[in-house]
Scaffold this motif. Sequence first.
Motif, PDB file in Angstrom:
ATOM      1  N   GLY A   1     -36.780 -30.711  27.102  1.00  0.00           N
ATOM      2  CA  GLY A   1     -36.987 -30.396  28.509  1.00  0.00           C
ATOM      3  C   GLY A   1     -35.775 -29.714  29.120  1.00  0.00           C
ATOM      4  O   GLY A   1     -34.631 -30.063  28.824  1.00  0.00           O
ATOM      5  N   ASP A   2     -36.038 -28.737  29.975  1.00  0.00           N
ATOM      6  CA  ASP A   2     -34.947 -28.012  30.635  1.00  0.00           C
ATOM      7  C   ASP A   2     -34.486 -28.798  31.857  1.00  0.00           C
ATOM      8  O   ASP A   2     -35.268 -29.050  32.779  1.00  0.00           O
ATOM      9  N   THR A   3     -33.230 -29.160  31.881  1.00  0.00           N
ATOM     10  CA  THR A   3     -32.683 -29.916  33.013  1.00  0.00           C
ATOM     11  C   THR A   3     -32.165 -29.007  34.119  1.00  0.00           C
ATOM     12  O   THR A   3     -31.667 -29.479  35.133  1.00  0.00           O
ATOM     13  N   SER A   4     -32.277 -27.714  33.923  1.00  0.00           N
ATOM     14  CA  SER A   4     -31.813 -26.748  34.909  1.00  0.00           C
ATOM     15  C   SER A   4     -32.958 -25.818  35.277  1.00  0.00           C
ATOM     16  O   SER A   4     -34.088 -25.972  34.835  1.00  0.00           O
ATOM     17  N   GLY A   5     -32.673 -24.830  36.090  1.00  0.00           N
ATOM     18  CA  GLY A   5     -33.674 -23.832  36.430  1.00  0.00           C
ATOM     19  C   GLY A   5     -34.696 -24.333  37.432  1.00  0.00           C
ATOM     20  O   GLY A   5     -34.739 -25.508  37.801  1.00  0.00           O
ATOM     21  N   SER A   6     -35.557 -23.413  37.865  1.00  0.00           N
ATOM     22  CA  SER A   6     -36.614 -23.710  38.832  1.00  0.00           C
ATOM     23  C   SER A   6     -37.960 -23.611  38.139  1.00  0.00           C
ATOM     24  O   SER A   6     -38.307 -22.561  37.587  1.00  0.00           O
ATOM     25  N   TRP A   7     -38.715 -24.709  38.161  1.00  0.00           N
ATOM     26  CA  TRP A   7     -40.019 -24.785  37.514  1.00  0.00           C
ATOM     27  C   TRP A   7     -41.040 -25.159  38.585  1.00  0.00           C
ATOM     28  O   TRP A   7     -41.042 -26.266  39.092  1.00  0.00           O
ATOM     29  N   ASP A   8     -41.899 -24.209  38.927  1.00  0.00           N
ATOM     30  CA  ASP A   8     -42.811 -24.400  40.049  1.00  0.00           C
ATOM     31  C   ASP A   8     -43.840 -25.494  39.778  1.00  0.00           C
ATOM     32  O   ASP A   8     -44.128 -25.832  38.619  1.00  0.00           O
ATOM     33  N   THR A   9     -44.387 -26.027  40.858  1.00  0.00           N
ATOM     34  CA  THR A   9     -45.333 -27.134  40.796  1.00  0.00           C
ATOM     35  C   THR A   9     -46.649 -26.737  41.484  1.00  0.00           C
ATOM     36  O   THR A   9     -46.864 -25.575  41.819  1.00  0.00           O
ATOM     37  N   GLN A  10     -47.509 -27.720  41.662  1.00  0.00           N
ATOM     38  CA  GLN A  10     -48.800 -27.536  42.332  1.00  0.00           C
ATOM     39  C   GLN A  10     -49.613 -26.455  41.608  1.00  0.00           C
ATOM     40  O   GLN A  10     -49.680 -26.449  40.386  1.00  0.00           O
ATOM     41  N   ASN A  11     -50.236 -25.540  42.360  1.00  0.00           N
ATOM     42  CA  ASN A  11     -51.104 -24.553  41.718  1.00  0.00           C
ATOM     43  C   ASN A  11     -50.383 -23.252  41.372  1.00  0.00           C
ATOM     44  O   ASN A  11     -51.019 -22.243  41.051  1.00  0.00           O
ATOM     45  N   ASP A  12     -49.050 -23.251  41.402  1.00  0.00           N
ATOM     46  CA  ASP A  12     -48.278 -22.071  41.033  1.00  0.00           C
ATOM     47  C   ASP A  12     -48.054 -22.013  39.522  1.00  0.00           C
ATOM     48  O   ASP A  12     -48.247 -23.006  38.805  1.00  0.00           O
ATOM     49  N   ALA A  13     -47.616 -20.855  39.056  1.00  0.00           N
ATOM     50  CA  ALA A  13     -47.267 -20.682  37.648  1.00  0.00           C
ATOM     51  C   ALA A  13     -46.008 -21.487  37.340  1.00  0.00           C
ATOM     52  O   ALA A  13     -44.991 -21.327  38.011  1.00  0.00           O
ATOM     53  N   SER A  14     -46.064 -22.340  36.325  1.00  0.00           N
ATOM     54  CA  SER A  14     -44.924 -23.203  36.024  1.00  0.00           C
ATOM     55  C   SER A  14     -44.241 -22.830  34.719  1.00  0.00           C
ATOM     56  O   SER A  14     -43.075 -22.459  34.703  1.00  0.00           O
ATOM     57  N   CYS A  15     -44.968 -22.907  33.609  1.00  0.00           N
ATOM     58  CA  CYS A  15     -44.369 -22.706  32.285  1.00  0.00           C
ATOM     59  C   CYS A  15     -45.203 -21.701  31.497  1.00  0.00           C
ATOM     60  O   CYS A  15     -46.434 -21.714  31.575  1.00  0.00           O
ATOM     61  N   ARG A  16     -44.529 -20.842  30.741  1.00  0.00           N
ATOM     62  CA  ARG A  16     -45.235 -19.910  29.864  1.00  0.00           C
ATOM     63  C   ARG A  16     -44.753 -20.058  28.438  1.00  0.00           C
ATOM     64  O   ARG A  16     -43.543 -20.091  28.173  1.00  0.00           O
ATOM     65  N   PHE A  17     -45.708 -20.146  27.505  1.00  0.00           N
ATOM     66  CA  PHE A  17     -45.414 -20.045  26.080  1.00  0.00           C
ATOM     67  C   PHE A  17     -45.884 -18.684  25.600  1.00  0.00           C
ATOM     68  O   PHE A  17     -46.993 -18.243  25.926  1.00  0.00           O
ATOM     69  N   ALA A  18     -45.030 -17.997  24.808  1.00  0.00           N
ATOM     70  CA  ALA A  18     -45.360 -16.656  24.323  1.00  0.00           C
ATOM     71  C   ALA A  18     -45.063 -16.555  22.837  1.00  0.00           C
ATOM     72  O   ALA A  18     -43.972 -16.936  22.388  1.00  0.00           O
ATOM     73  N   TRP A  19     -46.043 -16.046  22.096  1.00  0.00           N
ATOM     74  CA  TRP A  19     -45.929 -15.792  20.666  1.00  0.00           C
ATOM     75  C   TRP A  19     -45.658 -14.302  20.492  1.00  0.00           C
ATOM     76  O   TRP A  19     -46.509 -13.465  20.805  1.00  0.00           O
ATOM     77  N   PHE A  20     -44.475 -13.956  19.981  1.00  0.00           N
ATOM     78  CA  PHE A  20     -44.094 -12.550  19.898  1.00  0.00           C
ATOM     79  C   PHE A  20     -44.475 -11.949  18.544  1.00  0.00           C
ATOM     80  O   PHE A  20     -44.333 -12.575  17.488  1.00  0.00           O
TER      81      PHE A  20
END
Length: 357
Positions: free
Chosen positions: A161-180
């Motif tokens: 888990g990231d202990t820093s940064g801004s991670w949005d909540t509620q119905n906003d975009a929070s986390c993205r996983f990307a396969w390159f």
Amino acid sequence: NRIHNGGMTIAQRIGDTETTLNNNGWTKTLDRWKVYENLSAAMSATRTHNIYPTAGTNPSSYSSQRLKVTSAQSSLSASHQSMLSQIIEGFNWQDLRWGTSAAKTVTLSFSVLATGASASNVTGTYCVQCTNASNYDRAYIREYTIDAVDVWKRVTLTFPGDTSGSWDTQNDASCRFAWFLAAGTDHHGSADSWGAFKATTSNQKNFVSHANNMLFITDVQVEEGTVATPFETKPFSTELALWQRYYEIVSPTGGLACWSWGGNVGSTNVFWKVKKRTTPSVGYNGTLASPAGADGTIGVYSSNGGWRGWGTLTMQEPLTDSVRITFGSMSSSWTGGYSIGIYFYGEQANIYGDAEF
């Protein structure tokens, strides 16, 4: 499972149709999934079923998403990249407390298979990136390998888990996983640590180097903790309802009763089966016809005049639970006081609401 449609079951937009990816932009493929590429190569995406069940650890899901190189690019420029991704909504991520000292670890698991004219075309090191989807200023990169062609491989990767940064909540975009699948030098960073936004390591395979390279992925799962459990298969009806929060198609084949405030204007409301994440973009698919009746046609019928000649059809006042559809400037009018209906024939004639990220 924090990932939606990990078994690649639902494909409301493209079905099983081979779909060319947009260049220099995003293409929404299977529900909740989208692909980005800015290459000189060309690629396509589709949903496949039980294609390669012969080797390796077979996935539990019947379906998979396939990405195919249709025109190759042997050398990448610094800015080039291609990725398959999914953004997770805040409601489905906020309990993990990312961005705080209490941030929880998650484990990603998925099944992948690659095929090409020769093993060297597709085998090598690939990267999965996790990032904050509202700001894109934090990233964690994990490498995995594809060791052989035509063999299903189950991959497990843990992300602290990231202990820093801004991670949005509620119905906003929070986390993205990307396969390159490819990434030029502008996007290279270090693996296995949180830091500023980067996409892959310098070890990332150039998957688009040969035409007819194909990658299949399914059984994608993200769960709290350090252990990957077997892929969770949900009933189809449950899966569909979850995805309709983000995208829904309504095919009112029985017709919709309308109200009219003029001799050539009418309107009605269509209610979504599932409340949308946010106010959706709306539209319709189909051909405006008079008379209507063939698959994929849309027509307006008056009880005192039959099929009416078309003018315009517009989607108005979209809400999270409904949209109003209005037809106007019809080339043939009707008499006030008679019933009016709008008819959509076949599944190809429909109304859609899109609340996807």
